[in-house]
Motif scaffolding. Structure first.
Motif, PDB file in Angstrom:
ATOM      1  N   GLU A  49     -25.056 -46.193   1.967  1.00 54.42           N
ATOM      2  CA  GLU A  49     -25.896 -46.324   0.771  1.00 54.42           C
ATOM      3  C   GLU A  49     -26.522 -44.978   0.397  1.00 54.42           C
ATOM      4  O   GLU A  49     -26.633 -44.636  -0.776  1.00 54.42           O
ATOM      5  CB  GLU A  49     -27.003 -47.367   0.992  1.00 54.42           C
ATOM      6  N   GLU A  50     -26.956 -44.215   1.422  1.00 59.80           N
ATOM      7  CA  GLU A  50     -27.559 -42.907   1.157  1.00 59.80           C
ATOM      8  C   GLU A  50     -26.533 -41.943   0.578  1.00 59.80           C
ATOM      9  O   GLU A  50     -26.837 -41.175  -0.339  1.00 59.80           O
ATOM     10  CB  GLU A  50     -28.141 -42.334   2.441  1.00 59.80           C
ATOM     11  N   VAL A  51     -25.313 -41.980   1.099  1.00 51.84           N
ATOM     12  CA  VAL A  51     -24.253 -41.097   0.598  1.00 51.84           C
ATOM     13  C   VAL A  51     -23.944 -41.446  -0.847  1.00 51.84           C
ATOM     14  O   VAL A  51     -23.845 -40.565  -1.710  1.00 51.84           O
ATOM     15  CB  VAL A  51     -22.987 -41.204   1.478  1.00 51.84           C
ATOM     16  N   LEU A  52     -23.804 -42.732  -1.145  1.00 52.58           N
ATOM     17  CA  LEU A  52     -23.507 -43.153  -2.508  1.00 52.58           C
ATOM     18  C   LEU A  52     -24.642 -42.780  -3.457  1.00 52.58           C
ATOM     19  O   LEU A  52     -24.392 -42.311  -4.570  1.00 52.58           O
ATOM     20  CB  LEU A  52     -23.248 -44.661  -2.551  1.00 52.58           C
ATOM     21  N   GLU A  53     -25.887 -42.955  -3.008  1.00 54.33           N
ATOM     22  CA  GLU A  53     -27.034 -42.606  -3.844  1.00 54.33           C
ATOM     23  C   GLU A  53     -27.068 -41.105  -4.125  1.00 54.33           C
ATOM     24  O   GLU A  53     -27.299 -40.674  -5.247  1.00 54.33           O
ATOM     25  CB  GLU A  53     -28.328 -43.043  -3.151  1.00 54.33           C
ATOM     26  N   ARG A  54     -26.803 -40.302  -3.091  1.00 58.97           N
ATOM     27  CA  ARG A  54     -26.782 -38.850  -3.254  1.00 58.97           C
ATOM     28  C   ARG A  54     -25.689 -38.438  -4.240  1.00 58.97           C
ATOM     29  O   ARG A  54     -25.898 -37.595  -5.106  1.00 58.97           O
ATOM     30  CB  ARG A  54     -26.556 -38.180  -1.899  1.00 58.97           C
ATOM     31  N   ASN A  55     -24.520 -39.037  -4.110  1.00 57.04           N
ATOM     32  CA  ASN A  55     -23.409 -38.708  -5.008  1.00 57.04           C
ATOM     33  C   ASN A  55     -23.713 -39.155  -6.429  1.00 57.04           C
ATOM     34  O   ASN A  55     -23.284 -38.508  -7.377  1.00 57.04           O
ATOM     35  CB  ASN A  55     -22.114 -39.345  -4.509  1.00 57.04           C
ATOM     36  N   GLU A  56     -24.425 -40.255  -6.567  1.00 54.52           N
ATOM     37  CA  GLU A  56     -24.781 -40.746  -7.894  1.00 54.52           C
ATOM     38  C   GLU A  56     -25.718 -39.757  -8.579  1.00 54.52           C
ATOM     39  O   GLU A  56     -25.600 -39.491  -9.764  1.00 54.52           O
ATOM     40  CB  GLU A  56     -25.458 -42.120  -7.774  1.00 54.52           C
ATOM     41  N   ARG A  57     -26.659 -39.195  -7.815  1.00 50.15           N
ATOM     42  CA  ARG A  57     -27.606 -38.234  -8.378  1.00 50.15           C
ATOM     43  C   ARG A  57     -26.957 -36.906  -8.714  1.00 50.15           C
ATOM     44  O   ARG A  57     -27.371 -36.213  -9.620  1.00 50.15           O
ATOM     45  CB  ARG A  57     -28.754 -37.981  -7.396  1.00 50.15           C
ATOM     46  N   ARG A  58     -25.932 -36.534  -7.974  1.00 48.96           N
ATOM     47  CA  ARG A  58     -25.334 -35.207  -8.103  1.00 48.96           C
ATOM     48  C   ARG A  58     -23.934 -35.332  -8.689  1.00 48.96           C
ATOM     49  O   ARG A  58     -22.940 -35.132  -8.038  1.00 48.96           O
ATOM     50  CB  ARG A  58     -25.279 -34.558  -6.715  1.00 48.96           C
ATOM     51  N   ARG A  59     -23.871 -35.671  -9.950  1.00 45.63           N
ATOM     52  CA  ARG A  59     -22.580 -35.797 -10.608  1.00 45.63           C
ATOM     53  C   ARG A  59     -22.060 -34.411 -10.974  1.00 45.63           C
ATOM     54  O   ARG A  59     -22.824 -33.546 -11.382  1.00 45.63           O
ATOM     55  CB  ARG A  59     -22.686 -36.632 -11.862  1.00 45.63           C
ATOM     56  N   LEU A  60     -20.777 -34.251 -10.827  1.00 43.38           N
ATOM     57  CA  LEU A  60     -20.159 -32.990 -11.186  1.00 43.38           C
ATOM     58  C   LEU A  60     -19.865 -32.973 -12.680  1.00 43.38           C
ATOM     59  O   LEU A  60     -19.730 -34.010 -13.307  1.00 43.38           O
ATOM     60  CB  LEU A  60     -18.866 -32.797 -10.392  1.00 43.38           C
ATOM     61  N   GLY A  61     -19.727 -31.782 -13.211  1.00 49.47           N
ATOM     62  CA  GLY A  61     -19.377 -31.652 -14.618  1.00 49.47           C
ATOM     63  C   GLY A  61     -20.593 -31.649 -15.512  1.00 49.47           C
ATOM     64  O   GLY A  61     -21.734 -31.535 -15.079  1.00 49.47           O
ATOM     65  N   ARG A  62     -20.318 -31.767 -16.777  1.00 51.84           N
ATOM     66  CA  ARG A  62     -21.361 -31.761 -17.788  1.00 51.84           C
ATOM     67  C   ARG A  62     -22.205 -33.018 -17.734  1.00 51.84           C
ATOM     68  O   ARG A  62     -21.673 -34.091 -17.493  1.00 51.84           O
ATOM     69  CB  ARG A  62     -20.669 -31.733 -19.140  1.00 51.84           C
ATOM     70  N   PRO A  63     -23.516 -32.905 -17.990  1.00 48.50           N
ATOM     71  CA  PRO A  63     -24.325 -34.128 -18.043  1.00 48.50           C
ATOM     72  C   PRO A  63     -23.903 -34.969 -19.247  1.00 48.50           C
ATOM     73  O   PRO A  63     -23.411 -34.432 -20.243  1.00 48.50           O
ATOM     74  CB  PRO A  63     -25.754 -33.606 -18.203  1.00 48.50           C
ATOM     75  N   PRO A  64     -24.075 -36.284 -19.176  1.00 55.89           N
ATOM     76  CA  PRO A  64     -23.676 -37.130 -20.298  1.00 55.89           C
ATOM     77  C   PRO A  64     -24.490 -36.803 -21.548  1.00 55.89           C
ATOM     78  O   PRO A  64     -25.670 -36.478 -21.472  1.00 55.89           O
ATOM     79  CB  PRO A  64     -23.945 -38.548 -19.813  1.00 55.89           C
ATOM     80  N   LEU A  65     -23.839 -36.905 -22.677  1.00 51.31           N
ATOM     81  CA  LEU A  65     -24.498 -36.641 -23.952  1.00 51.31           C
ATOM     82  C   LEU A  65     -25.312 -37.859 -24.372  1.00 51.31           C
ATOM     83  O   LEU A  65     -24.943 -38.995 -24.054  1.00 51.31           O
ATOM     84  CB  LEU A  65     -23.452 -36.348 -25.038  1.00 51.31           C
ATOM     85  N   PRO A  66     -26.425 -37.628 -25.106  1.00 46.48           N
ATOM     86  CA  PRO A  66     -27.200 -38.780 -25.576  1.00 46.48           C
ATOM     87  C   PRO A  66     -26.380 -39.632 -26.548  1.00 46.48           C
ATOM     88  O   PRO A  66     -26.514 -40.836 -26.594  1.00 46.48           O
ATOM     89  CB  PRO A  66     -28.418 -38.163 -26.267  1.00 46.48           C
ATOM     90  N   ARG A  67     -25.524 -38.986 -27.317  1.00 46.61           N
ATOM     91  CA  ARG A  67     -24.611 -39.700 -28.221  1.00 46.61           C
ATOM     92  C   ARG A  67     -23.198 -39.382 -27.751  1.00 46.61           C
ATOM     93  O   ARG A  67     -22.838 -38.209 -27.637  1.00 46.61           O
ATOM     94  CB  ARG A  67     -24.771 -39.207 -29.657  1.00 46.61           C
TER      95      ARG A  67
END
Length: 106
Positions: A49-67
């Motif tokens: 769960e900790e590994v998945l949570e860490r990976n969820e917080r640290r996404r690679l690439g560009r952050p998602p756009l608001p639109r």
């Protein structure tokens, strides 16, 4: 520039695969339980769960756009493409901005 690692020795690689296969085939439920218990008791082993949570917080690439944007096929004159592409990468974004201005959008 980093030096390329030489390819593994085929005999050593075959031996390692053989050892791994043998270890897997000889694995009993008791051995598997013991390995799992040892891993869980090790304070340096993070829980899944900790590994998945860490990976969820640290996404690679560009952050998602608001639109979100939508991919479309658009035929443009070569001169239009050349005009925007002459300044290098980002020419599609510049075309999008010009179209937004022309449409009276933000």
């Amino acid at each position: 520039m980093t030096a390329k690692r030489p390819p593994p020795d085929p005999a050593k690689l075959a031996r390692a695969k053989e050892m791994a296969r043998a270890a897997y085939e000889n694995m009993t439920d008791e051995k598997d339980d013991a390995i799992t218990a040892a891993a869980l008791s090790d304070p340096d082993t993070p829980l899944l769960e900790e590994v998945l949570e860490r990976n969820e917080r640290r996404r690679l690439g560009r952050p998602p756009l608001p639109r979100t944007k939508r991919s479309v096929h658009l035929r443009l004159d070569q001169e239009v493409i050349d005009f925007f592409a002459k300044d290098g990468p980002g020419w599609q974004t510049r075309i999008n901005a010009a179209l937004r201005r022309a449409a009276g959008l933000k």
